[in-house]
Design a protein around this motif. Structure first.
Motif, PDB file in Angstrom:
ATOM      1  N   ASP A   1       0.460   4.322  -2.649  1.00  0.00           N
ATOM      2  CA  ASP A   1       0.240   5.712  -2.225  1.00  0.00           C
ATOM      3  C   ASP A   1       1.319   6.635  -2.774  1.00  0.00           C
ATOM      4  OD1 ASP A   1      -1.971   4.822  -0.812  1.00  0.00           O
ATOM      5  OD2 ASP A   1      -0.908   4.728   1.114  1.00  0.00           O
TER       6      ASP A   1
ATOM      7  N   GLN B   1       0.810  -1.210   0.000  1.00  0.00           N
ATOM      8  CA  GLN B   1       0.000   0.000   0.000  1.00  0.00           C
ATOM      9  C   GLN B   1       0.845   1.262   0.000  1.00  0.00           C
ATOM     10  OE1 GLN B   1      -3.615   0.102  -0.091  1.00  0.00           O
ATOM     11  NE2 GLN B   1      -2.917   2.120  -0.764  1.00  0.00           N
ATOM     12  N   ASP B   2       1.948   1.268   0.719  1.00  0.00           N
ATOM     13  CA  ASP B   2       2.748   2.490   0.768  1.00  0.00           C
ATOM     14  C   ASP B   2       3.319   2.840  -0.595  1.00  0.00           C
ATOM     15  OD1 ASP B   2       4.466   0.278   0.847  1.00  0.00           O
ATOM     16  OD2 ASP B   2       5.966   1.303   2.074  1.00  0.00           O
ATOM     17  N   GLU B   3       3.632   1.832  -1.408  1.00  0.00           N
ATOM     18  CA  GLU B   3       4.161   2.100  -2.742  1.00  0.00           C
ATOM     19  C   GLU B   3       3.064   2.573  -3.679  1.00  0.00           C
ATOM     20  OE1 GLU B   3       6.658  -1.009  -4.270  1.00  0.00           O
ATOM     21  OE2 GLU B   3       7.506  -1.433  -2.298  1.00  0.00           O
TER      22      GLU B   3
END
Length: 308
Positions: free
Chosen positions: A203, A199-201
């Motif tokens: 985002d 998810q962080d990538e």
């Protein structure tokens, strides 16, 4: 309105028996209407199963759909009869000058390979770039979605310690999205993969996550700039698809867990229950409807980025 299929394609009889409206090509030619042209780039080994699954979903809307089955030009499949491929599939190089309202790029059982080591990667890159000028909306599924998000945004796929396998609870993260009309707040989706997108990538790439799971991460991503959706799980699966994968691995002596939350009581001796079918039809019906609402009537105008 029905989906237009060749009358001798195996999916024609299967879907007719299920009550899905299908139309032979000669019938469709008599209707004074432009059908939506949707291509299916089928990278799965069991091509007949896959083409039937997707035809079932996109053929359930009130619109006439013309489905074109597409294959990689040089790659030879070993799991589908050559006669079937010759009769029903067109190599990409034969369709590259045509325009499509939609394109589905399926998954492929090659998760363990770096993208650049896939034998047909160069042509797939050509196809992904081609979608930006010849396709109004593209839907990348599982490995196909991972390939697209990597190509356009550099987002990596990461190997999991154990296979994500079963039916996992997901959340509706963007209820106002037109692709999620009618969706519940929570629901289950079949998952079968050895890799994940983080998810962080997602985002960091500035993309919008529409569906996600606390257990298996982001599921459905919207990439408006590239006219694409990426889904990493399998709404299209039949009721017994996970069972087939599990039985195959057990028979081969491969270490595999019973698919989570799939069999009643987690007992493989009992028939699995389908708890995702309605949301599968909602998602693909919403995609087709959104495509219909925005695609130009003159399909060649897709090259200029024109919408209605």
């Amino acid at each position: 309105m029905p989906i237009k299929l060749p009358s001798d394609l195996p999916a024609y009889d299967v879907l007719t028996h299920e009550g899905v409206m299908v139309m032979a090509e000669e019938q469709a030619a008599r209707q004074d209407i432009r059908p939506l042209r949707i291509g299916l780039l089928n990278l799965m080994p069991k091509k007949i199963d896959t083409e039937t699954q997707f035809a079932r979903l996109i053929g359930a809307t009130p619109l006439q759909i013309e489905l074109t089955l597409i294959r990689m030009t040089e790659h030879e499949t070993r799991n589908t009869a050559p006669a079937h491929m010759e009769a029903f599939y067109r190599p990409f190089q034969d369709v590259k000058n045509e325009f499509f309202d939609g394109l589905i790029i399926t998954g492929a059982p090659i998760e363990h390979l770096p993208f650049q080591e896939v034998t047909y990667w160069d042509e797939l890159v050509e196809i992904m770039d081609w979608t930006q000028t010849h396709v109004h909306s593209t839907f990348g599924v599982c490995w196909g979605g991972m390939a697209m998000i990597h190509h356009f945004h550099g987002v990596q796929k990461h190997m999991l310690e154990a296979k994500a396998f079963g039916c996992f609870r997901h959340q509706n993260l963007t209820p106002a999205s037109p692709y999620l009309r009618g969706f519940s707040d929570e629901f289950v989706i079949p998952v079968s993969r050895w890799t994940e997108i983080r998810q962080d990538e997602v985002d960091a790439a500035g993309l919008t996550t529409l569906l996600g799971s606390e257990d298996v991460g982001p599921c459905l991503i919207e990439d408006a700039a590239h006219k694409a959706l990426y889904i990493f799980n399998h709404f299209e699966y039949d009721s017994d698809t996970l069972k087939g994968e599990y039985d195959r691995d057990v028979a081969a002596g491969t270490q595999i867990n019973v698919p989570m939350n799939y069999y009643p009581g987690d007992d493989p001796a009992r028939p699995p229950q389908n708890r995702w079918r309605s949301h599968a039809h909602l998602l693909y019906g919403n995609w087709v409807n959104q495509m219909y609402q925005t695609t130009p009537f003159d399909i060649t105008q897709i090259a200029h980025g024109t919408s209605r």
